[in-house]
Design an enzyme around this catalytic site. Structure first.
Site, PDB file in Angstrom:
ATOM      1  N   PRO A   1       0.820  -1.217   0.000  1.00  0.00           N
ATOM      2  CG  PRO A   1      -0.747  -1.552   1.687  1.00  0.00           C
ATOM      3  CD  PRO A   1       0.565  -2.053   1.189  1.00  0.00           C
TER       4      PRO A   1
ATOM      5  NE  ARG B   1      -5.627  -7.629 -20.780  1.00  0.00           N
ATOM      6  CZ  ARG B   1      -6.364  -6.996 -21.705  1.00  0.00           C
ATOM      7  NH1 ARG B   1      -6.067  -5.787 -22.032  1.00  0.00           N
ATOM      8  NH2 ARG B   1      -7.400  -7.581 -22.253  1.00  0.00           N
TER       9      ARG B   1
ATOM     10  CD  GLU C   1      -0.349  -6.458  10.585  1.00  0.00           C
ATOM     11  OE1 GLU C   1      -1.063  -7.474  10.469  1.00  0.00           O
ATOM     12  OE2 GLU C   1      -0.686  -5.350  10.158  1.00  0.00           O
TER      13      GLU C   1
HETATM   14  C1  4H7 Z   1      -3.229  -7.126   7.191  1.00  0.00           C
HETATM   15  N1  4H7 Z   1      -2.034  -6.696   6.473  1.00  0.00           N
HETATM   16  C2  4H7 Z   1      -1.726  -7.615   5.389  1.00  0.00           C
HETATM   17  C3  4H7 Z   1      -0.420  -7.229   4.757  1.00  0.00           C
HETATM   18  N2  4H7 Z   1      -0.446  -5.851   4.317  1.00  0.00           N
HETATM   19  C4  4H7 Z   1       0.728  -5.490   3.591  1.00  0.00           C
HETATM   20  C5  4H7 Z   1       1.660  -4.603   4.150  1.00  0.00           C
HETATM   21  C6  4H7 Z   1       2.817  -4.288   3.447  1.00  0.00           C
HETATM   22  C7  4H7 Z   1       3.053  -4.847   2.201  1.00  0.00           C
HETATM   23  C8  4H7 Z   1       2.140  -5.732   1.630  1.00  0.00           C
HETATM   24  C9  4H7 Z   1       0.974  -6.054   2.328  1.00  0.00           C
HETATM   25  C10 4H7 Z   1      -0.014  -7.004   1.678  1.00  0.00           C
HETATM   26  N3  4H7 Z   1      -1.228  -6.283   1.377  1.00  0.00           N
HETATM   27  C11 4H7 Z   1      -1.307  -5.414   0.314  1.00  0.00           C
HETATM   28  C12 4H7 Z   1      -0.348  -5.378  -0.667  1.00  0.00           C
HETATM   29  C13 4H7 Z   1      -0.513  -4.450  -1.700  1.00  0.00           C
HETATM   30  C14 4H7 Z   1      -1.616  -3.612  -1.710  1.00  0.00           C
HETATM   31  C15 4H7 Z   1      -1.797  -2.620  -2.833  1.00  0.00           C
HETATM   32  N4  4H7 Z   1      -2.666  -1.633  -2.635  1.00  0.00           N
HETATM   33  O1  4H7 Z   1      -1.160  -2.725  -3.896  1.00  0.00           O
HETATM   34  C16 4H7 Z   1      -2.534  -3.710  -0.702  1.00  0.00           C
HETATM   35  N5  4H7 Z   1      -2.394  -4.608   0.301  1.00  0.00           N
HETATM   36  C17 4H7 Z   1      -0.885  -4.882   5.298  1.00  0.00           C
HETATM   37  C18 4H7 Z   1      -2.184  -5.335   5.949  1.00  0.00           C
END
Ligand code: 4H7
Length: 245
Positions: free
Chosen positions: A88, A153, A115
């Site tokens: 994220p 694609r 996390e």
């Molecule tokens: C409960 N935790 C699960 C792990 N997560 C996390 C935290 C850090 C990295 C990857 C993740 C994997 N999650 C992702 C991955 C990508 C996206 C995106 N927007 O590209 C959204 N989410 C944080 C929350």
């Protein structure tokens, strides 16, 4: 194009090799997929891949060593590939970014769980950090599959005849035009006459005008971006032209 994916859930990627554009590209050798499980690189009897966070707080963090070892193994197998981490906190991807991704020989994609990962991996082992949108998912596997689908694609031979249609709309930075098929009338709703006319020039104009209109109404930001891009391209061309004189 080669994708090496580092994931604790390799099974999730079976879906890609089962059906659709990506499966066809994989079976034709247009793209390759190899999966690496950090657990295979975790030392000791318990093969730990996660542990509690320093500083306390909920959840677990993915350990540096197994991930660094899995990344090193993937890099050895795919020396031309860069390492991208789906998170994220990453750079927001759009079609331009996907076009750049698809132009590279390959990528090593790191799918995070728990996390997240030990921050020192970002310092030492990761080249790029990408986000598929401003929302949190339970893991990086789906974002990795989204990136692979969007990039594969675009590869030559991946899309059959439908690529040309695809090129007309999305590649031009506009939203797509409306689509219709049989029957001509449904519950009083008719197909626009021009599409039944057989006049391919008029049909192409109508579709472009519809794409412009919809982009104007739904995503004016894309229009602004496009005219800015075109202005820049035009400006560059003018400069090049002046330099050439
Ligand atoms: C409960 N935790 C699960 C792990 N997560 C996390 C935290 C850090 C990295 C990857 C993740 C994997 N999650 C992702 C991955 C990508 C996206 C995106 N927007 O590209 C959204 N989410 C944080 C929350």
């Amino acid at each position: 194009m080669r994708f090496d994916v580092i994931t604790l859930f390799p099974e999730q990627f079976r879906i890609l090799s089962r059906e659709g554009v990506v499966a066809r590209a994989l079976s034709r050798g247009i793209a390759e997929l190899r999966l690496w499980n950090p657990r295979d690189f975790a030392p000791g009897p318990h093969r730990r891949v996660d542990d509690r966070p320093y500083g306390g707080g909920p959840g677990m963090v993915m350990l540096f060593e197994p991930l660094a070892a899995a990344i090193a193994a993937a890099r050895a197998a795919s020396p031309k590939s860069q390492v991208a981490y789906l998170s994220p906190q990453g750079t927001r991807l759009d079609q331009d970014a996907i076009n750049d991704i698809a132009a590279k020989p390959g990528w090593i994609l790191l799918a995070g769980r728990y996390e997240g990962i030990d921050e020192r991996l970002l310092e030492r082992c990761i080249d790029q950090e990408w986000s598929i949108g401003d929302y949190v998912l339970s893991g990086g596997e789906l974002p990795a599959m989204v990136v692979m689908d969007a990039a594969i694609r675009l590869l030559p031979g991946a899309l059959g005849h439908e690529r040309s249609a695809y090129e007309d709309s999305h590649m031009s930075g506009l939203l797509d035009c409306p689509h219709f098929s049989r029957p001509e009338e449904i519950d009083g709703l008719r197909v626009p006459k021009v599409l039944l006319s057989g006049d391919h020039g008029a049909i192409a104009r109508w579709r472009r005008q519809q794409a412009l209109g919809r982009t104007w109404l739904k995503r004016p930001d894309l229009l602004a971006k496009m005219t800015l891009d075109q202005a820049t391209t035009l400006d560059q061309a003018t400069t090049l032209d002046q330099e050439a004189r």
